[in-house]
Design a protein around this motif. Structure first.
Motif, mmCIF file in Angstrom:
data_model
loop_
_atom_site.group_PDB
_atom_site.id
_atom_site.type_symbol
_atom_site.label_atom_id
_atom_site.label_comp_id
_atom_site.label_asym_id
_atom_site.label_seq_id
_atom_site.Cartn_x
_atom_site.Cartn_y
_atom_site.Cartn_z
ATOM 1 N N SER A 165 0.224 -28.272 -55.689
ATOM 2 C CA SER A 165 1.620 -28.539 -55.335
ATOM 3 C C SER A 165 1.737 -28.979 -53.883
ATOM 4 O O SER A 165 0.904 -28.615 -53.043
ATOM 5 N N LEU A 166 2.772 -29.754 -53.635
ATOM 6 C CA LEU A 166 3.145 -30.135 -52.284
ATOM 7 C C LEU A 166 4.665 -30.188 -52.208
ATOM 8 O O LEU A 166 5.327 -30.441 -53.219
ATOM 9 N N VAL A 181 -4.039 -36.995 -54.298
ATOM 10 C CA VAL A 181 -4.407 -35.960 -55.258
ATOM 11 C C VAL A 181 -5.820 -36.261 -55.733
ATOM 12 O O VAL A 181 -6.057 -37.250 -56.426
ATOM 13 N N SER A 182 -6.747 -35.409 -55.324
ATOM 14 C CA SER A 182 -8.148 -35.662 -55.624
ATOM 15 C C SER A 182 -8.940 -34.366 -55.588
ATOM 16 O O SER A 182 -8.643 -33.473 -54.790
ATOM 17 N N ALA A 183 -9.948 -34.307 -56.444
ATOM 18 C CA ALA A 183 -10.842 -33.146 -56.434
ATOM 19 C C ALA A 183 -11.887 -33.295 -55.341
ATOM 20 O O ALA A 183 -12.631 -32.357 -55.059
ATOM 21 N N SER A 224 2.087 -29.464 -60.342
ATOM 22 C CA SER A 224 1.172 -30.033 -61.344
ATOM 23 C C SER A 224 0.783 -31.461 -60.981
ATOM 24 O O SER A 224 0.807 -32.370 -61.825
ATOM 25 N N LEU A 225 0.411 -31.655 -59.730
ATOM 26 C CA LEU A 225 0.083 -32.991 -59.253
ATOM 27 C C LEU A 225 -1.178 -33.516 -59.931
ATOM 28 O O LEU A 225 -2.123 -32.765 -60.201
ATOM 29 N N LEU A 257 -3.543 -33.924 -48.651
ATOM 30 C CA LEU A 257 -4.531 -33.942 -49.725
ATOM 31 C C LEU A 257 -4.413 -32.663 -50.541
ATOM 32 O O LEU A 257 -4.370 -31.563 -49.971
ATOM 33 N N VAL A 258 -4.365 -32.805 -51.844
ATOM 34 C CA VAL A 258 -4.248 -31.647 -52.730
ATOM 35 C C VAL A 258 -5.099 -31.893 -53.968
ATOM 36 O O VAL A 258 -5.297 -33.038 -54.386
ATOM 37 N N GLN A 259 -5.603 -30.816 -54.556
ATOM 38 C CA GLN A 259 -6.405 -30.933 -55.770
ATOM 39 C C GLN A 259 -5.507 -31.137 -56.988
ATOM 40 O O GLN A 259 -4.332 -30.725 -56.971
ATOM 41 N N PRO A 260 -6.030 -31.748 -58.038
ATOM 42 C CA PRO A 260 -5.248 -31.876 -59.273
ATOM 43 C C PRO A 260 -4.750 -30.514 -59.742
ATOM 44 O O PRO A 260 -5.489 -29.520 -59.708
#
Length: 121
Positions: A17-18, A119-121, A84-85, A11-14
């Motif tokens: 990077s992953l 990718v979610s806040a 820049s996901l 899980l990563v914020q907008p």
């Protein structure tokens, strides 16, 4: 027997990077092409990026400039650096390899089980 295993999803914020990794193991003589695909619910599988044994790469238009594919041929690995996901990048990402077990064997396609990228806040 050949096995592909992906890692690095999560899980990563907008805007984040992953880095995905995929390792191929087993009876491998050479890997012509390694690639990343992705699939979201209700959509067809999408080719994200490819990398040939001699270093040529291609990208889907939607990820060009944000994602980078690379290979470590000595370790039979492929990577996908995703920068820049965006929420629309959310999908299960699959590793694919076109490889042969011996010099005279034909090439076959192999797939990993996939790794979830959200990718979610």
């Amino acid at each position: 027997q050949v096995q592909l295993v992906e890692s690095g999803g999560g899980l990563v914020q907008p805007g984040g990077s992953l880095r995905l990794s995929c390792a191929a193991s087993g009876s491998i003589f050479s890997i012509a092409v390694m690639a990343w695909y992705r699939r979201t619910p209700g959509k067809q599988r999408e080719l994200v990026a490819t990398a040939t044994e001699n270093g040529r790469t291609t990208y889907a238009g939607s990820v060009k400039g944000r994602f980078t594919i690379s290979r470590d041929n000595a370790k039979n690995m492929v990577f996908l650096q995703m920068n820049s996901l965006q929420p629309e990048d959310t999908a299960v990402y699959y590793c694919n390899a076109a490889l042969r077990a011996t010099m005279s064997a034909p090439y076959y396609n192999y797939w990993g089980p996939g790794t979830q990228v959200t990718v979610s806040a």
